[in-house]
Design a protein around this motif. Structure first.
Motif, PDB file in Angstrom:
ATOM      1  N   ARG A 161     -67.876 116.533  29.480  1.00  0.00           N
ATOM      2  CA  ARG A 161     -67.645 116.345  30.910  1.00  0.00           C
ATOM      3  C   ARG A 161     -66.969 117.583  31.439  1.00  0.00           C
ATOM      4  NH1 ARG A 161     -62.819 115.596  33.149  1.00  0.00           N
ATOM      5  NH2 ARG A 161     -63.679 114.554  34.967  1.00  0.00           N
ATOM      6  N   LEU A 193     -64.740 107.628  29.493  1.00  0.00           N
ATOM      7  CA  LEU A 193     -65.276 108.506  30.530  1.00  0.00           C
ATOM      8  C   LEU A 193     -66.274 107.737  31.378  1.00  0.00           C
ATOM      9  CD1 LEU A 193     -66.234 111.645  28.394  1.00  0.00           C
ATOM     10  CD2 LEU A 193     -64.097 111.220  29.596  1.00  0.00           C
ATOM     11  N   CYS A 238     -64.245 122.305  31.177  1.00  0.00           N
ATOM     12  CA  CYS A 238     -65.043 121.268  30.514  1.00  0.00           C
ATOM     13  C   CYS A 238     -64.345 120.780  29.249  1.00  0.00           C
ATOM     14  CB  CYS A 238     -66.424 121.815  30.151  1.00  0.00           C
ATOM     15  SG  CYS A 238     -67.424 122.269  31.584  1.00  0.00           S
ATOM     16  N   SER A 251     -73.643 111.594  37.210  1.00  0.00           N
ATOM     17  CA  SER A 251     -73.124 112.865  36.701  1.00  0.00           C
ATOM     18  C   SER A 251     -73.971 113.447  35.565  1.00  0.00           C
ATOM     19  CB  SER A 251     -71.691 112.673  36.181  1.00  0.00           C
ATOM     20  OG  SER A 251     -71.694 111.751  35.097  1.00  0.00           O
ATOM     21  N   CYS A 273     -75.908 122.110  31.519  1.00  0.00           N
ATOM     22  CA  CYS A 273     -74.610 121.569  31.917  1.00  0.00           C
ATOM     23  C   CYS A 273     -73.492 122.586  31.684  1.00  0.00           C
ATOM     24  CB  CYS A 273     -74.369 120.292  31.129  1.00  0.00           C
ATOM     25  SG  CYS A 273     -72.846 119.443  31.469  1.00  0.00           S
ATOM     26  N   ASP A 306     -68.043 109.927  33.783  1.00  0.00           N
ATOM     27  CA  ASP A 306     -68.769 111.011  34.443  1.00  0.00           C
ATOM     28  C   ASP A 306     -69.171 112.147  33.500  1.00  0.00           C
ATOM     29  OD1 ASP A 306     -66.188 111.851  33.975  1.00  0.00           O
ATOM     30  OD2 ASP A 306     -65.926 112.778  35.943  1.00  0.00           O
ATOM     31  N   PRO A 307     -69.808 111.836  32.354  1.00  0.00           N
ATOM     32  CA  PRO A 307     -70.246 112.929  31.485  1.00  0.00           C
ATOM     33  C   PRO A 307     -71.415 113.678  32.107  1.00  0.00           C
ATOM     34  CG  PRO A 307     -71.169 110.880  30.708  1.00  0.00           C
ATOM     35  CD  PRO A 307     -70.241 110.529  31.840  1.00  0.00           C
ATOM     36  N   CYS A 308     -71.530 114.970  31.769  1.00  0.00           N
ATOM     37  CA  CYS A 308     -72.711 115.716  32.217  1.00  0.00           C
ATOM     38  C   CYS A 308     -73.710 115.865  31.075  1.00  0.00           C
ATOM     39  CB  CYS A 308     -72.328 117.070  32.805  1.00  0.00           C
ATOM     40  SG  CYS A 308     -71.580 118.212  31.638  1.00  0.00           S
TER      41      CYS A 308
END
Length: 196
Positions: free
Chosen positions: A87, A99, A62, A130, A171, A101-103
């Motif tokens: 992410r 970015l 991450c 995401s 996450c 696709d961050p979580c």
């Protein structure tokens, strides 16, 4: 009198302009909005969140990034600069400009940004497949809100007891005391104590 019509910027023009700009700008549907500087409290809170996440993710798959990294939300044709973003997955190239696709996204709210953070940005970020958690952190009192994705929609958790509440980020499987987010931060005394 002549009136000039301004055309919307393309994404390519925006990204090229941001690389040369002296200040950051967010982009929404072809329009560009300059970002104002933040108060010390805002910067300290964002730094505390960043530090807690950095310690947890060090050596993992991450990446935690600060407010210099843009997040693209294609569904609403926007680029935002969240205060902290996380992410996980295949590491990105050092040349990455944004970015998709961050979580986890964290926004530290001030009086001037709360409406946008709570409405426009929340709706936009939640459209990212995401994203697992969207976190709003108050910069004037010890309160955070965690919006967490569940199979049946988004759940809301309010944390406002610095002595007992723990913030949990699924996450990255991280939990810490609410007070940890505000360490070293000089909150306005009346608001910090809950007094009128």
């Amino acid at each position: 009198m002549q009136v000039a019509m301004l055309r919307p910027l393309s994404i390519k023009e925006y990204l090229e302009g941001e690389e040369q700009a002296d200040m950051r700008h967010e982009y929404v549907a072809g329009q560009v909005y300059a970002m104002a500087g933040a108060k010390l409290r805002h910067i300290q809170i964002a730094g505390n969140v960043y530090g807690l996440l950095w310690q947890k993710t060090l050596g993992s798959h991450c990446q935690v990034l600060n407010s210099d990294m843009k997040v693209r939300v294609a569904a609403v044709d926007a680029f935002y600069y969240p205060d902290v973003v996380l992410r996980c997955g295949v590491p990105l190239s050092g040349e990455t400009l944004y970015l998709e696709d961050p979580c986890l996204v964290v926004e530290v709210m001030s009086a001037s940004t709360e409406n946008v953070d709570r409405r426009e940005k929340m709706q936009a970020y939640q459209s990212l497949p995401s994203l697992q958690e969207y976190v709003l952190v108050d910069s004037e009192k010890a309160v955070i809100e965690v919006f967490r994705r569940h199979p049946d929609g988004w759940w809301h958790e309010l944390l406002n007891d610095p002595e007992n509440d723990k913030a949990c980020f699924q996450c990255v499987d991280l939990s810490f005391a609410l007070a940890d987010i505000y360490v070293g931060v000089d909150l306005p005394s009346a608001l910090a104590t809950g007094c009128p």
